[in-house]
Design a protein around this motif. Structure first.
Motif, PDB file in Angstrom:
ATOM      1  N   VAL A   1     -19.439   0.938 -17.232  1.00  0.00           N
ATOM      2  CA  VAL A   1     -18.927   2.305 -17.143  1.00  0.00           C
ATOM      3  C   VAL A   1     -17.409   2.231 -17.208  1.00  0.00           C
ATOM      4  O   VAL A   1     -16.802   1.270 -16.746  1.00  0.00           O
ATOM      5  CB  VAL A   1     -19.352   2.956 -15.814  1.00  0.00           C
ATOM      6  CG1 VAL A   1     -18.915   4.392 -15.742  1.00  0.00           C
ATOM      7  CG2 VAL A   1     -20.862   2.798 -15.638  1.00  0.00           C
TER       8      VAL A   1
ATOM      9  N   ASN B   1     -12.186   4.197 -13.423  1.00  0.00           N
ATOM     10  CA  ASN B   1     -11.412   5.379 -13.069  1.00  0.00           C
ATOM     11  C   ASN B   1      -9.937   5.029 -13.005  1.00  0.00           C
ATOM     12  O   ASN B   1      -9.549   3.906 -12.683  1.00  0.00           O
ATOM     13  CB  ASN B   1     -11.845   5.899 -11.690  1.00  0.00           C
ATOM     14  CG  ASN B   1     -13.304   6.304 -11.686  1.00  0.00           C
ATOM     15  OD1 ASN B   1     -13.848   6.664 -12.731  1.00  0.00           O
ATOM     16  ND2 ASN B   1     -13.940   6.207 -10.538  1.00  0.00           N
TER      17      ASN B   1
ATOM     18  N   SER C   1      -6.799   5.026 -11.144  1.00  0.00           N
ATOM     19  CA  SER C   1      -6.557   5.042  -9.696  1.00  0.00           C
ATOM     20  C   SER C   1      -5.661   6.215  -9.331  1.00  0.00           C
ATOM     21  O   SER C   1      -4.727   6.537 -10.049  1.00  0.00           O
ATOM     22  CB  SER C   1      -5.920   3.729  -9.271  1.00  0.00           C
ATOM     23  OG  SER C   1      -5.618   3.761  -7.910  1.00  0.00           O
TER      24      SER C   1
ATOM     25  N   MET D   1     -18.954  -5.293 -28.320  1.00  0.00           N
ATOM     26  CA  MET D   1     -18.680  -5.013 -26.913  1.00  0.00           C
ATOM     27  C   MET D   1     -17.191  -4.944 -26.660  1.00  0.00           C
ATOM     28  O   MET D   1     -16.444  -5.801 -27.146  1.00  0.00           O
ATOM     29  CB  MET D   1     -19.283  -6.110 -26.052  1.00  0.00           C
ATOM     30  CG  MET D   1     -20.689  -5.796 -25.627  1.00  0.00           C
ATOM     31  SD  MET D   1     -21.361  -7.159 -24.685  1.00  0.00           S
ATOM     32  CE  MET D   1     -20.252  -7.222 -23.347  1.00  0.00           C
TER      33      MET D   1
ATOM     34  N   LEU E   1     -13.378  -5.638 -20.167  1.00  0.00           N
ATOM     35  CA  LEU E   1     -14.304  -5.466 -19.058  1.00  0.00           C
ATOM     36  C   LEU E   1     -13.813  -6.234 -17.849  1.00  0.00           C
ATOM     37  O   LEU E   1     -13.325  -7.353 -17.936  1.00  0.00           O
ATOM     38  CB  LEU E   1     -15.685  -5.978 -19.449  1.00  0.00           C
ATOM     39  CG  LEU E   1     -16.314  -5.289 -20.651  1.00  0.00           C
ATOM     40  CD1 LEU E   1     -17.664  -5.912 -20.939  1.00  0.00           C
ATOM     41  CD2 LEU E   1     -16.463  -3.799 -20.397  1.00  0.00           C
TER      42      LEU E   1
ATOM     43  N   GLN F   1     -19.685  -3.889  -9.968  1.00  0.00           N
ATOM     44  CA  GLN F   1     -19.833  -3.040 -11.152  1.00  0.00           C
ATOM     45  C   GLN F   1     -18.894  -3.516 -12.250  1.00  0.00           C
ATOM     46  O   GLN F   1     -17.717  -3.777 -12.010  1.00  0.00           O
ATOM     47  CB  GLN F   1     -19.511  -1.591 -10.771  1.00  0.00           C
ATOM     48  CG  GLN F   1     -19.298  -0.636 -11.930  1.00  0.00           C
ATOM     49  CD  GLN F   1     -20.596  -0.324 -12.622  1.00  0.00           C
ATOM     50  OE1 GLN F   1     -21.613  -0.086 -11.975  1.00  0.00           O
ATOM     51  NE2 GLN F   1     -20.585  -0.312 -13.934  1.00  0.00           N
ATOM     52  N   VAL F   2     -19.439  -3.614 -13.446  1.00  0.00           N
ATOM     53  CA  VAL F   2     -18.597  -4.011 -14.566  1.00  0.00           C
ATOM     54  C   VAL F   2     -17.937  -2.754 -15.119  1.00  0.00           C
ATOM     55  O   VAL F   2     -18.606  -1.797 -15.481  1.00  0.00           O
ATOM     56  CB  VAL F   2     -19.425  -4.700 -15.672  1.00  0.00           C
ATOM     57  CG1 VAL F   2     -18.525  -5.043 -16.839  1.00  0.00           C
ATOM     58  CG2 VAL F   2     -20.087  -5.948 -15.114  1.00  0.00           C
ATOM     59  N   ASN F   3     -16.612  -2.743 -15.192  1.00  0.00           N
ATOM     60  CA  ASN F   3     -15.879  -1.574 -15.647  1.00  0.00           C
ATOM     61  C   ASN F   3     -15.158  -1.866 -16.941  1.00  0.00           C
ATOM     62  O   ASN F   3     -14.804  -3.003 -17.229  1.00  0.00           O
ATOM     63  CB  ASN F   3     -14.844  -1.165 -14.589  1.00  0.00           C
ATOM     64  CG  ASN F   3     -15.494  -0.648 -13.335  1.00  0.00           C
ATOM     65  OD1 ASN F   3     -15.956   0.489 -13.315  1.00  0.00           O
ATOM     66  ND2 ASN F   3     -15.557  -1.477 -12.314  1.00  0.00           N
ATOM     67  N   ASP F   4     -14.908  -0.800 -17.676  1.00  0.00           N
ATOM     68  CA  ASP F   4     -14.141  -0.928 -18.906  1.00  0.00           C
ATOM     69  C   ASP F   4     -12.791  -0.259 -18.680  1.00  0.00           C
ATOM     70  O   ASP F   4     -12.724   0.934 -18.406  1.00  0.00           O
ATOM     71  CB  ASP F   4     -14.909  -0.241 -20.039  1.00  0.00           C
ATOM     72  CG  ASP F   4     -14.128  -0.293 -21.344  1.00  0.00           C
ATOM     73  OD1 ASP F   4     -14.442   0.503 -22.248  1.00  0.00           O
ATOM     74  OD2 ASP F   4     -13.193  -1.128 -21.438  1.00  0.00           O
ATOM     75  N   ILE F   5     -11.736  -0.996 -18.825  1.00  0.00           N
ATOM     76  CA  ILE F   5     -10.434  -0.413 -18.518  1.00  0.00           C
ATOM     77  C   ILE F   5      -9.649  -0.093 -19.775  1.00  0.00           C
ATOM     78  O   ILE F   5      -8.438   0.045 -19.732  1.00  0.00           O
ATOM     79  CB  ILE F   5      -9.624  -1.334 -17.604  1.00  0.00           C
ATOM     80  CG1 ILE F   5      -9.350  -2.676 -18.290  1.00  0.00           C
ATOM     81  CG2 ILE F   5     -10.331  -1.537 -16.286  1.00  0.00           C
ATOM     82  CD1 ILE F   5      -8.311  -3.478 -17.550  1.00  0.00           C
TER      83      ILE F   5
ATOM     84  N   ILE G   1      -7.374   3.009 -19.566  1.00  0.00           N
ATOM     85  CA  ILE G   1      -6.376   3.133 -18.493  1.00  0.00           C
ATOM     86  C   ILE G   1      -4.986   2.943 -19.090  1.00  0.00           C
ATOM     87  O   ILE G   1      -4.742   1.952 -19.773  1.00  0.00           O
ATOM     88  CB  ILE G   1      -6.606   2.074 -17.400  1.00  0.00           C
ATOM     89  CG1 ILE G   1      -8.057   2.090 -16.944  1.00  0.00           C
ATOM     90  CG2 ILE G   1      -5.656   2.270 -16.244  1.00  0.00           C
ATOM     91  CD1 ILE G   1      -8.420   3.263 -16.093  1.00  0.00           C
TER      92      ILE G   1
ATOM     93  N   ALA H   1      -6.186   0.814 -11.907  1.00  0.00           N
ATOM     94  CA  ALA H   1      -7.570   1.215 -12.180  1.00  0.00           C
ATOM     95  C   ALA H   1      -8.417   1.010 -10.931  1.00  0.00           C
ATOM     96  O   ALA H   1      -8.228   0.027 -10.214  1.00  0.00           O
ATOM     97  CB  ALA H   1      -8.143   0.409 -13.341  1.00  0.00           C
ATOM     98  N   SER H   2      -9.352   1.931 -10.704  1.00  0.00           N
ATOM     99  CA  SER H   2     -10.259   1.737  -9.572  1.00  0.00           C
ATOM    100  C   SER H   2     -11.695   1.759 -10.096  1.00  0.00           C
ATOM    101  O   SER H   2     -12.000   2.328 -11.141  1.00  0.00           O
ATOM    102  CB  SER H   2     -10.043   2.818  -8.515  1.00  0.00           C
ATOM    103  OG  SER H   2     -10.029   4.085  -9.096  1.00  0.00           O
ATOM    104  N   CYS H   3     -12.559   1.120  -9.330  1.00  0.00           N
ATOM    105  CA  CYS H   3     -13.935   0.923  -9.774  1.00  0.00           C
ATOM    106  C   CYS H   3     -14.649   2.257  -9.934  1.00  0.00           C
ATOM    107  O   CYS H   3     -14.463   3.187  -9.149  1.00  0.00           O
ATOM    108  CB  CYS H   3     -14.662   0.053  -8.741  1.00  0.00           C
ATOM    109  SG  CYS H   3     -16.411  -0.159  -9.088  1.00  0.00           S
ATOM    110  N   SER H   4     -15.488   2.325 -10.937  1.00  0.00           N
ATOM    111  CA  SER H   4     -16.186   3.592 -11.182  1.00  0.00           C
ATOM    112  C   SER H   4     -17.258   3.853 -10.152  1.00  0.00           C
ATOM    113  O   SER H   4     -17.649   4.981  -9.910  1.00  0.00           O
ATOM    114  CB  SER H   4     -16.796   3.572 -12.586  1.00  0.00           C
ATOM    115  OG  SER H   4     -17.601   2.408 -12.707  1.00  0.00           O
TER     116      SER H   4
ATOM    117  N   LEU I   1      -9.491  -1.912  -8.697  1.00  0.00           N
ATOM    118  CA  LEU I   1      -9.994  -2.884  -9.650  1.00  0.00           C
ATOM    119  C   LEU I   1      -8.882  -3.845 -10.072  1.00  0.00           C
ATOM    120  O   LEU I   1      -8.995  -5.061  -9.979  1.00  0.00           O
ATOM    121  CB  LEU I   1     -10.525  -2.130 -10.875  1.00  0.00           C
ATOM    122  CG  LEU I   1     -11.505  -2.831 -11.785  1.00  0.00           C
ATOM    123  CD1 LEU I   1     -12.737  -3.221 -11.014  1.00  0.00           C
ATOM    124  CD2 LEU I   1     -11.903  -1.880 -12.912  1.00  0.00           C
TER     125      LEU I   1
END
Lengths: 340, 203
Positions: free
Chosen positions: A10, A13, A15, B5, B9, B17-21, B24, B30-33, B39
């Protein structure tokens, strides 16, 4: 599989916290200011550089030996080299800030080393800490080259009222620190001793303190009262006497003024220092001091007079003296006789 | 089913949780979704903070070497030593090993760390990426060893308290030197090497 991927990955976000970067940059700015101030402060604060010439520099070392006044460090030795002609050493001194008076004409410098002869216990500390250079400020024009004094100057606390010269045939135990005492109280000090032109006599320069200057007049008598007096007699036994421990070690010169005092001292007068009396006879003359000078001429006329003046004959207030072992070729020797 | 992909990540260190930044902006963190915990910090902040702290350490490096770190009073003889003069005295007294160790830990290493950190705060080039990451690791490892000198002085001071016979006190240089070491340690631990690799992925 792709569905799984879409479920597991996902977008992150953004921050919500947005810390300002200003705070981060304050740190190096403060650090640079502090560092700059410290570096600027570390530049040596010297007010003046003074060069001293000394015969030898034993025990002194560059960047370690301090210059002190009244025990407070005011500067430091930065360099010790020999003069070009190898005849003396040159010491470079950096004076600390605020001590410009030590780079003025009239300033004095001397090396303080352990010395027993002066009887000054303070300099014993230099055995442990190493010699240092003592200084006294001057008050003239700016002067940066000085000769190191061979001896400490007379203490500035006692102001010298007058300097007079004493003559004597033999120095005996007189030293630079020998004091002049009046009835046992020190009123002056020997400043310098030297031989005269043809080496026949010793000249002593004596400084008398200002507050006692009025006691010494032009007709005062000086005699050497140092050392020990040992007296043997068949019937009286042995008697050992010394003025004081200090007189024993450092020598002592006593002075007395006759009953009718003469003129005040102006400075530069010359007196004879009568040497220590020798005691190899029990006979002697007991006279009152106020007649001592008359006695000299009397003795020359009547060499074998053996009169005896009793103590009671002396007027009250005068110092009776015993004259012993007259030898008319030499000066009469006087020795204080205190009433018992 | 090989889709392209995204290579931006990051796995959340708290919840996994795997996040896509990719989306950003550079200046934002960045913070975790999923758990909304941090993050990764913003790239500009990371670079600038590292640069700021290493410049501060560089500024303090000069008084650290100009001011004495040690002031000794032995039998009335007063002497003070900076880091360099201490090294020279050790070498002159024959303690070559200790002199080399002190010289390395207190003079070479801090300068190396400061220069390394400044280099790291510069924009990354593709060819140097693995070097940079290794550098970060090296800085982490050797960083604390500069405190060697500080601890030696601290132990000396607490041991030698013989009144007038012998006495050791700190000099201002020691405080500045501790500042240098601490600042470089904070900077090297703050630096996030992941930004280098994410950059490459976005090319």
């Amino acid at each position: 599989m792709s569905e799984n991927q879409n479920e597991t990955v996902v977008a992150a976000n953004v921050s919500t916290s947005k810390a300002s970067l200003v705070f981060a940059w304050i740190v190096p700015i403060i650090a640079a200011l502090i560092a700059g101030w410290l570096v600027w402060r570390s530049i040596p604060e010297t007010s003046a550089i003074v060069t001293l010439t000394a015969p030898k520099a034993d025990g002194l070392s560059a960047t370690n030996t301090q210059v002190k006044y009244r025990g407070v460090p005011i500067g430091i030795v930065t360099q010790i080299v020999l003069e070009d002609d190898l005849g003396a050493t040159r010491l470079t001194i950096e004076l600390d800030e605020g001590y410009e008076e030590f780079a003025k004409a009239g300033a004095q410098y001397w090396i303080v080393r352990p010395e027993f002869s002066t009887g000054n216990l303070e300099s014993l500390r230099t055995i442990v800490s190493g010699p240092y250079i003592a200084a006294q400020p001057g008050d003239g024009n700016i002067e940066t080259e000085f000769d190191v004094l061979p001896h400490p100057p007379v203490s500035a606390e006692e102001s010298i009222g007058a300097r007079i010269t004493l003559l004597l045939p033999h120095l005996q135990s007189i030293k630079r620190s020998t004091r002049i005492s009046w009835r046992g109280k020190a009123i002056g000090q020997v400043l310098d001793t030297r031989l005269n032109q043809n080496g026949q006599q010793v000249h002593i320069t004596v400084g008398l303190a200002q507050e006692y200057l009025h006691l010494v007049r032009k007709n005062s008598v000086f005699w050497n009262s140092g050392g020990l007096d040992v007296e043997f007699g068949l019937f009286s036994g042995a008697e050992v006497r010394a003025e004081s421990m200090q007189a024993l070690l450092q020598g002592d010169i006593s002075v007395a003024t006759p009953e009718e005092p003469g003129a005040h001292l102006e400075g530069g007068e010359v007196f004879t220092l009568y040497p220590k009396p020798e005691r190899n006879g029990s006979s002697g003359y007991r006279i009152c001091f106020n007649k001592a000078q008359q006695l000299e001429s009397k003795l020359k006329r009547r060499p074998h007079q053996k009169g005896d003046i009793r103590l009671a004959d002396c007027p009250a207030g005068s110092l009776p003296y015993r004259l012993v072992n007259l030898n008319l070729d030499k000066d009469p020797r006087v020795k204080p006789w205190y009433s018992r | 089913m090989q889709t392209n992909m995204p290579t931006t990540l990051l796995g959340c260190q708290y919840c996994g949780q795997v996040n896509d930044i990719a989306q950003i902006p550079e200046s934002r963190a960045a913070s975790c979704s999923r758990c909304n915990l941090r993050l990764i910090g913003s790239k500009t902040s990371n670079r600038q903070v590292t640069l700021a702290l290493s410049l501060a350490a560089l500024a303090l490096y000069f008084p650290a070497n100009l001011y004495p770190i040690l002031k000794m009073n032995q039998l009335g003889v007063y002497s003070e030593n900076t880091i360099l003069s201490g090294v020279v005295h050790l070498a002159a007294s024959g303690f070559w090993g200790i002199a080399i160790v002190v010289f390395t830990a207190s003079i070479l290493v801090p300068i190396f760390k400061i220069m390394g950190l400044i280099y790291l705060s510069l924009p990354a080039k593709a060819a140097t990426l693995s070097i940079r990451t290794r550098l970060v690791h090296v800085l982490h490892v050797i960083g604390p060893w500069s405190m060697l000198d500080v601890f030696v002085v601290a132990i000396l001071i607490s041991l030698v308290k013989l009144g007038d016979l012998a006495n050791i006190t700190t000099g201002a240089g020691l405080v500045a030197f501790t500042g240098v070491v601490v600042l470089t340690m904070i900077a090297s631990y703050h630096f996030d090497a992941r930004h280098d690799w994410l950059e490459k992925a976005n090319e």
